[in-house]
Design an enzyme around this catalytic site. Structure first.
Site, short mmCIF file in Angstrom:
data_model
loop_
_atom_site.label_atom_id
_atom_site.label_comp_id
_atom_site.label_asym_id
_atom_site.label_seq_id
_atom_site.Cartn_x
_atom_site.Cartn_y
_atom_site.Cartn_z
CG ASN A 10 -1.53 1.26 1.71
OD1 ASN A 10 -1.43 2.36 1.23
ND2 ASN A 10 -3.15 0.92 1.67
CG ASP A 70 -4.30 -6.31 11.07
OD1 ASP A 70 -5.43 -6.43 10.33
OD2 ASP A 70 -5.56 -7.02 12.32
CG PHE A 149 -9.25 4.19 3.77
CD1 PHE A 149 -8.48 5.65 4.34
CD2 PHE A 149 -9.38 2.90 4.74
CE1 PHE A 149 -7.18 4.17 5.22
CE2 PHE A 149 -8.46 2.95 5.29
CZ PHE A 149 -7.26 2.95 5.93
CE1 TYR A 151 -16.78 0.38 9.34
CE2 TYR A 151 -14.53 0.44 8.84
CZ TYR A 151 -16.13 0.11 8.72
OH TYR A 151 -15.96 -1.63 9.56
CG ASP A 152 -10.55 8.19 7.60
OD1 ASP A 152 -10.42 7.83 8.99
OD2 ASP A 152 -10.30 8.21 6.49
NE ARG A 176 -2.98 4.15 8.66
CZ ARG A 176 -3.64 3.70 8.68
NH1 ARG A 176 -3.88 2.55 8.60
NH2 ARG A 176 -4.78 4.20 8.49
#
Ligand code: IMP
Length: 191
Positions: A10, A70, A149, A151-152, A176
């Site tokens: 990613n 995760d 992206f 649930y934002d 994160r």
């Protein structure tokens, strides 16, 4: 320069991790750049277990230090769910609508939620260390904003949704980012 493989391809995650770890003189390689093509089943019961599963699979393939992460959303009214099932909670593009519908009758004071990130780090000797980060907020009543992206659009941080924040604003406070700060402190103490 020390090399660490990030167990992802990613591009956004790669950029964020590179920005945070480059001051430590660490070169962060994607899985692909390390020539690794594993995709293990993430069947752990916790974020930490899933991060460890990914990190271990990549470490066995590349024999270099590895970082894996995760993440997911834990909602108080859903007893911490969808948690490790965050990605599987609904078909692509329908996560917010499903969460809003499940939460339709939940009053404001019970709409607390947090994003969580677990990071697993395996050093060159195969030793596993964990660190984590959280970001607390609540679930709104409608989708707001177009950035980000997942649930934002329904995750309220103060009076704005995560999808109404710029990438820089979100990256300053996100789960994160907080987990990566903990990782930075860990790696700094090892050098
Ligand atoms: P991953 O482990 O980072 O791939 O995240 C798993 C799932 O959690 C994603 O598919 C999203 O549904 C959700 N998620 C994780 N981080 C975020 C975020 O920062 N914003 C919105 N949703 C997220």
């Amino acid at each position: 320069m020390n090399k660490i493989v990030l167990a992802t391809n990613n591009a956004n995650k790669l950029r964020e991790v590179r920005e945070i770890l480059s001051p430590l003189g660490i070169e962060v390689l994607s899985q692909k750049e390390a020539g690794c093509n594993v995709n293990p089943e993430e069947n752990g019961a916790t974020f930490a277990e899933n991060a460890a599963i990914k990190a271990r699979a990549v470490f066995e393939a590349v024999s270099l230090p590895v970082i894996a992460d995760d993440s997911g959303l834990c909602v108080d009214a859903l007893d911490g769910g969808p948690g490790v099932y965050s990605a599987r909670f609904a078909p692509e593009g329908e996560h917010c609508d499903k969460l809003l519908s499940v939460m339709a009758d939940v009053p404001a004071e019970k709409r607390g939620a947090k994003f969580v990130t677990a990071i697993a780090y395996i050093d060159e000797n195969g030793t596993l260390t964990h660190c984590s980060g959280e970001c607390c907020g609540s679930i709104g009543y409608e989708k707001r904003g177009t950035n980000g992206f997942g649930y934002d659009p329904v995750f309220m941080y103060g009076d704005k949704s995560f999808a109404e924040l710029s990438a820089e604003e979100k990256n300053a406070v996100s789960h994160r980012a907080n987990a990566l700060k903990a990782l930075y402190a860990l790696l700094q103490s090892e050098m």
